[in-house]
Design an enzyme around this catalytic site. Sequence first.
Site, PDB file in Angstrom:
ATOM      1  N   VAL A  15       0.705  -1.119  -0.061  1.00  0.00           N
ATOM      2  CA  VAL A  15       0.166   0.134  -0.065  1.00  0.00           C
ATOM      3  C   VAL A  15       0.923   1.240   0.006  1.00  0.00           C
ATOM      4  O   VAL A  15       0.696   2.224  -0.768  1.00  0.00           O
ATOM      5  CB  VAL A  15      -0.985   0.134   1.111  1.00  0.00           C
ATOM      6  CG1 VAL A  15      -1.880   1.248   1.198  1.00  0.00           C
ATOM      7  CG2 VAL A  15      -1.830  -1.273   1.193  1.00  0.00           C
ATOM      8  N   GLU A 131     -10.485   5.249   5.751  1.00  0.00           N
ATOM      9  CA  GLU A 131     -11.189   4.847   4.638  1.00  0.00           C
ATOM     10  C   GLU A 131     -10.493   3.444   4.000  1.00  0.00           C
ATOM     11  O   GLU A 131     -11.116   2.619   3.709  1.00  0.00           O
ATOM     12  CB  GLU A 131     -11.252   5.677   3.371  1.00  0.00           C
ATOM     13  CG  GLU A 131     -11.933   5.426   2.254  1.00  0.00           C
ATOM     14  CD  GLU A 131     -13.371   5.269   2.853  1.00  0.00           C
ATOM     15  OE1 GLU A 131     -14.206   6.542   3.012  1.00  0.00           O
ATOM     16  OE2 GLU A 131     -13.895   4.351   2.913  1.00  0.00           O
ATOM     17  N   GLY A 136     -10.784  -1.993   1.099  1.00  0.00           N
ATOM     18  CA  GLY A 136      -9.952  -1.236   0.113  1.00  0.00           C
ATOM     19  C   GLY A 136     -10.408  -0.210  -0.645  1.00  0.00           C
ATOM     20  O   GLY A 136     -10.466   0.918   0.128  1.00  0.00           O
ATOM     21  N   ILE A 138     -13.305   0.995  -1.755  1.00  0.00           N
ATOM     22  CA  ILE A 138     -14.610   1.325  -1.759  1.00  0.00           C
ATOM     23  C   ILE A 138     -14.689   2.386  -0.868  1.00  0.00           C
ATOM     24  O   ILE A 138     -14.352   2.364   0.389  1.00  0.00           O
ATOM     25  CB  ILE A 138     -15.531   0.123  -1.511  1.00  0.00           C
ATOM     26  CG1 ILE A 138     -15.361  -0.845  -2.520  1.00  0.00           C
ATOM     27  CG2 ILE A 138     -16.962   0.552  -1.448  1.00  0.00           C
ATOM     28  CD1 ILE A 138     -16.084  -2.106  -2.194  1.00  0.00           C
ATOM     29  N   GLU A 192      -3.103 -10.704   3.862  1.00  0.00           N
ATOM     30  CA  GLU A 192      -2.456 -10.238   4.944  1.00  0.00           C
ATOM     31  C   GLU A 192      -0.857 -10.825   5.167  1.00  0.00           C
ATOM     32  O   GLU A 192      -0.796 -11.833   4.758  1.00  0.00           O
ATOM     33  CB  GLU A 192      -3.153 -10.372   6.346  1.00  0.00           C
ATOM     34  CG  GLU A 192      -4.600  -9.479   6.332  1.00  0.00           C
ATOM     35  CD  GLU A 192      -4.391  -8.229   6.093  1.00  0.00           C
ATOM     36  OE1 GLU A 192      -3.724  -7.240   6.767  1.00  0.00           O
ATOM     37  OE2 GLU A 192      -4.900  -7.453   5.041  1.00  0.00           O
ATOM     38  N   ASP A 203      -9.956 -10.851   9.629  1.00  0.00           N
ATOM     39  CA  ASP A 203     -10.059  -9.504   8.769  1.00  0.00           C
ATOM     40  C   ASP A 203     -11.271  -9.096   8.595  1.00  0.00           C
ATOM     41  O   ASP A 203     -11.559  -7.974   8.747  1.00  0.00           O
ATOM     42  CB  ASP A 203      -8.988  -9.780   7.611  1.00  0.00           C
ATOM     43  CG  ASP A 203      -9.202  -8.407   6.572  1.00  0.00           C
ATOM     44  OD1 ASP A 203      -8.041  -7.500   6.800  1.00  0.00           O
ATOM     45  OD2 ASP A 203      -9.655  -8.418   5.717  1.00  0.00           O
ATOM     46  N   LYS A 207     -13.038  -5.444   9.922  1.00  0.00           N
ATOM     47  CA  LYS A 207     -13.746  -4.458   9.090  1.00  0.00           C
ATOM     48  C   LYS A 207     -15.073  -4.341   9.464  1.00  0.00           C
ATOM     49  O   LYS A 207     -15.794  -3.225   9.513  1.00  0.00           O
ATOM     50  CB  LYS A 207     -13.565  -4.756   7.662  1.00  0.00           C
ATOM     51  CG  LYS A 207     -12.368  -4.883   7.048  1.00  0.00           C
ATOM     52  CD  LYS A 207     -12.049  -5.731   5.961  1.00  0.00           C
ATOM     53  CE  LYS A 207     -10.577  -5.654   5.391  1.00  0.00           C
ATOM     54  NZ  LYS A 207     -10.445  -6.224   4.250  1.00  0.00           N
ATOM     55  N   GLY A 304      -5.255  -4.869  -2.593  1.00  0.00           N
ATOM     56  CA  GLY A 304      -4.190  -4.642  -3.657  1.00  0.00           C
ATOM     57  C   GLY A 304      -3.812  -3.120  -3.419  1.00  0.00           C
ATOM     58  O   GLY A 304      -4.240  -2.350  -3.029  1.00  0.00           O
TER      59      GLY A 304
END
Length: 433
Positions: A15, A131, A136, A138, A192, A203, A207, A304
Amino acid sequence: MTNALRLGIAGLGTVGTGVLDIVKRHAALLAARAGRPLQVTAVSARSKGKDRGHDLSALAWHDDPVALAKSADIDVFIELMGGDSGPAKVSVEAALAAGKHVVTANKALLAHHGVALAKAAEAKGVMLNFEAAVAGGIPVIKTLREGLAGNDVRRIFGILNGTCNYILTKMADEGRSFADVLAEAQKLGYAEADPTFDVGGFDTAHKLAILTSLAFGTQVNVDKIAIEGIEAITLEDIRNAAELGYKIKLLGVAVAHEGGVEQRVNPTLVPKNSPVSETDGVFNAVVIRGDFVGDLMLEGRGAGSHPTASAVVGDVVDIARGNARPVFGIPAKDLKPYVQAPQKAHEGGYYVALQLHDKPGAVAAVARILADEKISIESIVQRGTASNETRDTAPFILITHNTLEPSIRKAMAKIEKDGHVVGHPRVIRIERL
Ligand code: HSE
């Protein structure tokens, strides 16, 4: 034009390098949108010598992310290291204490310490934006916090882990093994550092806990989520589901009930014509029901480098513009304590896969046990043995009508105890959400 907004990035993995790409490629566009240039001034990562495709020689390098977090060279601390404790937590706390704005993609950190961090940010009058932590690329955090501010949201669910969705999709489409596809997802930078977080459902739970807080105005709580991952899903289950008109998806579901909040993560059979069944590969989908807007679904790449970095950069632009608002939509001190909804039986059908002893009466015995528990069968698949082949067992698959979860559990225990099956029955929920 005013001074540049100075960014310090901790963590230059998938990232982090994506963020460098966007800030470089869209420098002019971002300056126009933010009202000032965005400039990466300092970084921190594990290995200084690694080639990341960017010239970092002009940037201040910090081996210690906490030193970066407190550095006078930055206005915004971007935490992309991950983990709910250790350097990520300490450096985010240090940045907030030093009066820096923070942008993070760290769902585990927010799921476990979100309320305390939000209070720290709000006490200092700085922003804590996240965010990229959920789904990811969205923009679901913004959607819930800002776009849907006029709604009472009572239900939110979705496909929140790109790795799991990628695995389930590839297994279904290409008939490949779980391990093979997981290795590919890791190579593509979706998974991850420890992929158990992905495939074990943790995960997704992190979220979901964040979305629940934003949607229902409750304190973030990940500890009470019933979590089931996709490790036990077989290629056979996926094929059986397809034959019966379903796809298997790992869903996170949160519903606000009168007596509290229900949160769960589990593999789920969704009918092939349902909206989330079309969400394949690394894509995520989130379906939100608001009282005035009705149902809406957001879909996009859930993992990604560039999709996740896109969310990080959006958060940075918000800070540059001075778009201040409470971290979880209402001030952290006003978030309601999380109350778990009383356990209620799931009223919905189930997929049940049994490896039955291939002998007279086996199916009848199973049918009797199900009938005793008042479980009604919607459809059955039993694959016979080819005539030139002998086998001692045969797969027996059934779909039930709406059934109480305890009844299903009781029936399965009895079927196992009575010795009708080899191995354990596999039971997967069906949701017609
Ligand atoms: N491992 C995560 C996923 C990355 O697969 O969705 C994004 O949080």
